[in-house]
Design a protein around this motif. Structure first.
Motif, PDB file in Angstrom:
ATOM      1  N   ALA A 364      17.565  -1.041  18.202  1.00 27.01           N
ATOM      2  CA  ALA A 364      17.369  -1.782  19.175  1.00 27.01           C
ATOM      3  C   ALA A 364      16.457  -1.948  20.094  1.00 27.01           C
ATOM      4  CB  ALA A 364      19.695  -1.316  20.022  1.00 27.01           C
ATOM      5  N   GLN A 365      16.131  -0.742  20.502  1.00 31.36           N
ATOM      6  CA  GLN A 365      14.725  -0.629  20.934  1.00 31.36           C
ATOM      7  C   GLN A 365      13.266  -1.004  19.936  1.00 31.36           C
ATOM      8  OE1 GLN A 365      14.067   4.001  21.936  1.00 31.36           O
ATOM      9  NE2 GLN A 365      11.904   3.027  23.212  1.00 31.36           N
ATOM     10  N   VAL A 366      13.434  -0.791  18.907  1.00 32.14           N
ATOM     11  CA  VAL A 366      12.587  -0.964  17.842  1.00 32.14           C
ATOM     12  C   VAL A 366      12.450  -2.758  18.078  1.00 32.14           C
ATOM     13  CG1 VAL A 366      11.464  -1.135  15.720  1.00 32.14           C
ATOM     14  CG2 VAL A 366      11.922   1.077  16.456  1.00 32.14           C
ATOM     15  N   ASP A 367      13.536  -3.348  17.829  1.00 29.37           N
ATOM     16  CA  ASP A 367      14.163  -4.582  17.570  1.00 29.37           C
ATOM     17  C   ASP A 367      13.222  -5.501  18.425  1.00 29.37           C
ATOM     18  OD1 ASP A 367      15.191  -7.073  17.018  1.00 29.37           O
ATOM     19  OD2 ASP A 367      17.325  -6.590  16.601  1.00 29.37           O
ATOM     20  N   LEU A 368      14.276  -4.497  20.700  1.00 24.40           N
ATOM     21  CA  LEU A 368      13.825  -6.124  21.675  1.00 24.40           C
ATOM     22  C   LEU A 368      11.896  -5.527  21.804  1.00 24.40           C
ATOM     23  CD1 LEU A 368      14.123  -6.921  23.928  1.00 24.40           C
ATOM     24  CD2 LEU A 368      14.556  -4.512  24.707  1.00 24.40           C
ATOM     25  N   ALA A 369      11.267  -3.768  21.581  1.00 25.19           N
ATOM     26  CA  ALA A 369       9.500  -3.945  21.737  1.00 25.19           C
ATOM     27  C   ALA A 369       9.042  -4.852  20.570  1.00 25.19           C
ATOM     28  CB  ALA A 369       9.698  -2.277  21.327  1.00 25.19           C
ATOM     29  N   PHE A 370       9.564  -5.222  19.445  1.00 25.87           N
ATOM     30  CA  PHE A 370       8.717  -5.852  18.466  1.00 25.87           C
ATOM     31  C   PHE A 370       8.043  -7.484  19.868  1.00 25.87           C
ATOM     32  CE2 PHE A 370       8.367  -9.885  15.609  1.00 25.87           C
ATOM     33  CZ  PHE A 370       7.796  -8.815  14.177  1.00 25.87           C
ATOM     34  N   HIS A 371       9.318  -7.907  20.346  1.00 23.98           N
ATOM     35  CA  HIS A 371       8.551  -9.410  21.032  1.00 23.98           C
ATOM     36  C   HIS A 371       8.543  -8.832  22.346  1.00 23.98           C
ATOM     37  CE1 HIS A 371      11.904 -11.373  18.052  1.00 23.98           C
ATOM     38  NE2 HIS A 371      12.344 -10.239  18.119  1.00 23.98           N
ATOM     39  N   ASP A 372       7.910  -8.071  22.539  1.00 25.24           N
ATOM     40  CA  ASP A 372       7.118  -7.320  24.218  1.00 25.24           C
ATOM     41  C   ASP A 372       5.906  -8.314  23.776  1.00 25.24           C
ATOM     42  OD1 ASP A 372       5.936  -6.812  26.501  1.00 25.24           O
ATOM     43  OD2 ASP A 372       6.903  -4.781  26.036  1.00 25.24           O
ATOM     44  N   ILE A 373       5.548  -9.827  24.717  1.00 27.30           N
ATOM     45  CA  ILE A 373       4.039  -9.825  24.940  1.00 27.30           C
ATOM     46  C   ILE A 373       3.080  -9.210  25.176  1.00 27.30           C
ATOM     47  CG2 ILE A 373       5.375 -12.062  24.150  1.00 27.30           C
ATOM     48  CD1 ILE A 373       4.581 -12.650  27.127  1.00 27.30           C
ATOM     49  N   ARG A 374       3.089  -8.502  25.803  1.00 28.06           N
ATOM     50  CA  ARG A 374       2.305  -7.873  26.050  1.00 28.06           C
ATOM     51  C   ARG A 374       1.191  -6.770  25.650  1.00 28.06           C
ATOM     52  NH1 ARG A 374       3.175  -6.411  32.257  1.00 28.06           N
ATOM     53  NH2 ARG A 374       1.098  -5.799  31.657  1.00 28.06           N
ATOM     54  N   PHE A 380       4.504  -5.903  18.429  1.00 25.90           N
ATOM     55  CA  PHE A 380       4.245  -7.084  17.425  1.00 25.90           C
ATOM     56  C   PHE A 380       2.126  -7.342  17.804  1.00 25.90           C
ATOM     57  CE2 PHE A 380       2.367 -10.864  15.324  1.00 25.90           C
ATOM     58  CZ  PHE A 380       3.122 -11.016  14.642  1.00 25.90           C
ATOM     59  N   PRO A 381       2.535  -7.378  19.380  1.00 27.76           N
ATOM     60  CA  PRO A 381       0.931  -7.674  19.800  1.00 27.76           C
ATOM     61  C   PRO A 381       0.192  -5.883  19.562  1.00 27.76           C
ATOM     62  CG  PRO A 381       1.759  -7.623  21.662  1.00 27.76           C
ATOM     63  CD  PRO A 381       2.920  -7.296  19.998  1.00 27.76           C
ATOM     64  N   LEU A 382       0.900  -4.959  19.094  1.00 28.10           N
ATOM     65  CA  LEU A 382      -0.122  -3.859  18.048  1.00 28.10           C
ATOM     66  C   LEU A 382      -0.028  -3.923  16.916  1.00 28.10           C
ATOM     67  CD1 LEU A 382      -1.552  -0.562  18.919  1.00 28.10           C
ATOM     68  CD2 LEU A 382       0.880  -0.125  18.022  1.00 28.10           C
ATOM     69  N   LEU A 383       0.431  -4.339  15.997  1.00 27.59           N
ATOM     70  CA  LEU A 383       0.069  -4.927  15.000  1.00 27.59           C
ATOM     71  C   LEU A 383      -1.349  -5.816  14.453  1.00 27.59           C
ATOM     72  CD1 LEU A 383       4.021  -5.537  13.336  1.00 27.59           C
ATOM     73  CD2 LEU A 383       2.695  -3.153  12.894  1.00 27.59           C
ATOM     74  N   GLU A 384      -0.731  -6.332  15.342  1.00 30.64           N
ATOM     75  CA  GLU A 384      -1.924  -7.258  15.141  1.00 30.64           C
ATOM     76  C   GLU A 384      -2.980  -7.086  15.721  1.00 30.64           C
ATOM     77  OE1 GLU A 384      -0.795 -12.280  16.772  1.00 30.64           O
ATOM     78  OE2 GLU A 384      -1.165 -11.338  18.026  1.00 30.64           O
ATOM     79  N   ALA A 385      -3.386  -6.253  16.888  1.00 34.71           N
ATOM     80  CA  ALA A 385      -4.775  -5.691  17.569  1.00 34.71           C
ATOM     81  C   ALA A 385      -5.213  -4.625  15.884  1.00 34.71           C
ATOM     82  CB  ALA A 385      -4.213  -4.941  18.366  1.00 34.71           C
ATOM     83  N   LYS A 386      -4.010  -4.410  14.997  1.00 33.50           N
ATOM     84  CA  LYS A 386      -4.607  -3.185  14.164  1.00 33.50           C
ATOM     85  C   LYS A 386      -4.225  -3.760  12.823  1.00 33.50           C
ATOM     86  CE  LYS A 386      -2.304   1.289  15.802  1.00 33.50           C
ATOM     87  NZ  LYS A 386      -1.588   2.210  15.357  1.00 33.50           N
ATOM     88  N   GLY A 387      -5.029  -5.623  13.544  1.00 33.64           N
ATOM     89  CA  GLY A 387      -5.503  -6.559  11.859  1.00 33.64           C
ATOM     90  C   GLY A 387      -4.307  -6.492  10.787  1.00 33.64           C
ATOM     91  N   LEU A 388      -2.793  -5.364  11.158  1.00 32.72           N
ATOM     92  CA  LEU A 388      -1.708  -5.285   9.695  1.00 32.72           C
ATOM     93  C   LEU A 388      -0.411  -6.557   9.952  1.00 32.72           C
ATOM     94  CD1 LEU A 388      -0.321  -2.071  11.014  1.00 32.72           C
ATOM     95  CD2 LEU A 388      -1.940  -2.125   9.659  1.00 32.72           C
ATOM     96  N   VAL A 389      -1.477  -7.492  11.090  1.00 34.65           N
ATOM     97  CA  VAL A 389      -0.504  -9.112  10.421  1.00 34.65           C
ATOM     98  C   VAL A 389      -2.176 -10.073  10.331  1.00 34.65           C
ATOM     99  CG1 VAL A 389       1.720  -8.489  11.145  1.00 34.65           C
ATOM    100  CG2 VAL A 389       0.038  -8.882  13.282  1.00 34.65           C
ATOM    101  N   ASP A 390      -1.035 -11.094   9.419  1.00 38.78           N
ATOM    102  CA  ASP A 390      -1.955 -12.071   9.654  1.00 38.78           C
ATOM    103  C   ASP A 390      -2.119 -13.250  10.825  1.00 38.78           C
ATOM    104  OD1 ASP A 390      -2.774 -11.566   6.678  1.00 38.78           O
ATOM    105  OD2 ASP A 390      -2.001 -12.682   5.714  1.00 38.78           O
ATOM    106  N   ARG A 391      -3.361 -13.313  10.982  1.00 37.21           N
ATOM    107  CA  ARG A 391      -3.948 -14.977  12.000  1.00 37.21           C
ATOM    108  C   ARG A 391      -3.751 -16.253  11.788  1.00 37.21           C
ATOM    109  NH1 ARG A 391      -5.852 -12.958  16.889  1.00 37.21           N
ATOM    110  NH2 ARG A 391      -5.039 -14.942  17.566  1.00 37.21           N
ATOM    111  N   TRP A 392      -2.950 -17.403  12.650  1.00 36.24           N
ATOM    112  CA  TRP A 392      -3.514 -19.079  12.612  1.00 36.24           C
ATOM    113  C   TRP A 392      -3.973 -19.602  12.946  1.00 36.24           C
ATOM    114  CZ3 TRP A 392      -0.690 -21.900   8.088  1.00 36.24           C
ATOM    115  CH2 TRP A 392      -0.910 -23.073   7.856  1.00 36.24           C
TER     116      TRP A 392
END
Length: 475
Positions: A364-374, A380-392
């Motif tokens: 449940a903690q992981v589920d919620l933290a996924f959506h933290d925009i800070r 998710f912002p961490l995945l984005e910063a590490k280049g582990l997800v794609d951008r548009w």
């Protein structure tokens, strides 16, 4: 082709509500959501004497019911432009959160503020992400909805945000494709909170009511992934274009559109069987496949206006790959782009260590933290910063959207007016349609065409502001 006007260049907007909470290092000092919201909006209230404002980038920022910060984007006329302004809302709220934490620290309260771009809180309360699409007044919304509803209830297959379902009397805990699927109860309705329909029919065009209608979609999830957001809006945009153009679409009208939306959310294979009004049946996946096939053909004939056709080809490519992934069970070609796939993979890494227990608090903690925009905090912002997800899009384009309104729509006039008035310290009032100078004499312009980015009457308002600049005091 039909006689309905085809809005290839379509005005669109997104309203995003955010969840907020705060965690203090001082055990005897817990802030309620209402208190957090007050700190968050303190700079806004101090500057504008209101917690409901239009910003220089043409968007609306306000505090909604339930202490939910909300950003309604400026009017946009292309897909990537809309994405940039939706993401600009994240940036603006993060800036307010940073200021609030500093203000709290100044008062001796060591607190971290969290902002969640999701749709369900820990006790099951729901808040929304609403899409708005301009359509012609000649389209009867209920008739339009009948063609849209099969697509809308199955769209979660391609753009759901994913979540862990809590155990209920009828269901075991597990994974859902969509956060909103369990929260909507009607296909079409004028209500937004009581019945939560897929499409809201309340007639608020925010423009010339003789020409325009605003289609208000409230079934969609808030998306963290930029490609998923692009797929959500882009696929809907293509279907609206095809309906307006009179394209011969497959007859997928459902006998009871809302009855299977929750079943679809619990089936990642897309095999949920839906009853057609004509007496046949179709699977949820097939609804998407047939709609995609029509959209692919439409790209070869659509007017290349508004969202560029080549950009919509990117949408169709991702749409195709996601449906193939569902059909085959191999999500490796979309696991950097689709929200629910990214989240499900992340959850499964922990699930295996936790003995397959979907009800474990860690999940449940992981589920919620996924959506933290800070930045630096949210998963998710961490995945984005590490280049582990794609951008548009890009950080540069999003940063530009924070500062200036879209140059191609009515929002440009609003942003220009607000920016000019703020520079002079002039008292003004704005909404989606009206620009008003309150002193020394009232001057007002009504902007009923959301496509118009140039207006001589607004130029006259700006001249009036300049003529009376010395009367507005210090700024």
């Amino acid at each position: 082709m039909s006689q309905v006007q085809l809005y290839s260049r379509r005005i669109m907007g997104v309203e995003t509500e955010y969840g907020i909470t705060a965690v203090s290092s001082q055990k005897n000092r817990t802030l309620t959501p209402e208190e957090v919201a007050r700190y968050l909006f303190r700079p806004v209230v101090q500057r504008y004497a209101s917690s409901n404002i239009f910003t220089p980038n043409g968007s609306r920022l306000y505090l909604d019911v339930g202490s939910h910060p909300e950003v309604a984007t400026a009017e946009c006329d292309s897909l990537t432009q809309l994405l940039n302004y939706e993401r600009a809302g994240d940036v603006m709220l993060n800036d307010l959160a940073c200021q609030a934490e500093k203000a709290l620290a100044h008062e001796g309260i060591d607190t971290r503020i969290y902002l969640f771009k999701n749709n369900v809180d820990s006790v099951g309360n729901s808040y929304g992400c609403h899409e708005n699409y301009l359509v012609g007044r000649e389209l009867v919304l209920r008739n339009l909805a009948r063609q849209l509803l099969p697509f809308m209830i199955t769209r979660q297959l391609i753009c759901g945000a994913g979540m862990i379902a809590r155990a209920t009397a009828g269901n075991q805990p597990g994974f859902l494709l969509s956060q909103r699927a369990d929260q909507v109860w009607e296909g079409v309705s004028s209500a937004t909170t009581r019945s939560r329909p897929i499409i809201n029919t309340r007639d608020e065009p925010h423009g010339d009511s003789h020409r325009f209608r605003r289609m208000h979609v409230i079934v969609g999830d808030s998306n963290m992934s930029e490609p998923t957001f692009a797929l959500k809006v882009g696929s809907t945009l293509l279907l609206l274009e095809m309906i307006e153009a009179g394209v011969d679409l497959p007859d997928l009208e459902l006998a009871d559109p809302i009855s299977h939306i929750r079943d679809i959310s619990r089936d990642i294979t897309g095999s949920t069987v839906l009853d057609l009004k004509n007496g046949g049946t179709v699977t949820a996946l097939s609804v998407q496949e047939q709609t995609l096939a029509a959209a692919t053909q439409w790209l070869d004939q659509r007017p290349d206006k508004g969202t560029p056709t080549e950009e919509l080809r990117r949408v169709v490519d991702l749409w195709q790959r996601q449906l193939e992934a569902i059909a085959t069970g191999d999500f490796s070609r979309v696991d950097r782009e689709i929200d629910w796939v990214i989240k499900r993979n992340l959850l499964h890494r922990y699930l295996d260590r936790l003995g397959g227990d979907w009800s474990h608090p860690k999940l449940a903690q992981v589920d919620l933290a996924f959506h933290d925009i800070r930045p630096g905090r949210g998963l998710f912002p961490l995945l984005e910063a590490k280049g582990l997800v794609d951008r548009w899009s890009s950080d540069e384009d999003i940063a530009a959207a924070v500062l200036e309104a879209p140059a191609t729509t009515r929002a440009h006039l609003r942003g220009q007016f607000i920016t000019h008035a703020e520079h002079l310290g002039a008292p003004i009032t704005t909404d989606w349609v009206h620009l008003k100078i309150n002193a020394p004499q009232t001057q007002m312009v009504e902007l009923t065409d959301p496509f118009a980015a140039v207006d001589s009457r607004v130029d006259a308002l700006l001249d009036y502001l300049d003529e009376h600049a010395g009367e507005y005091g210090e700024h």
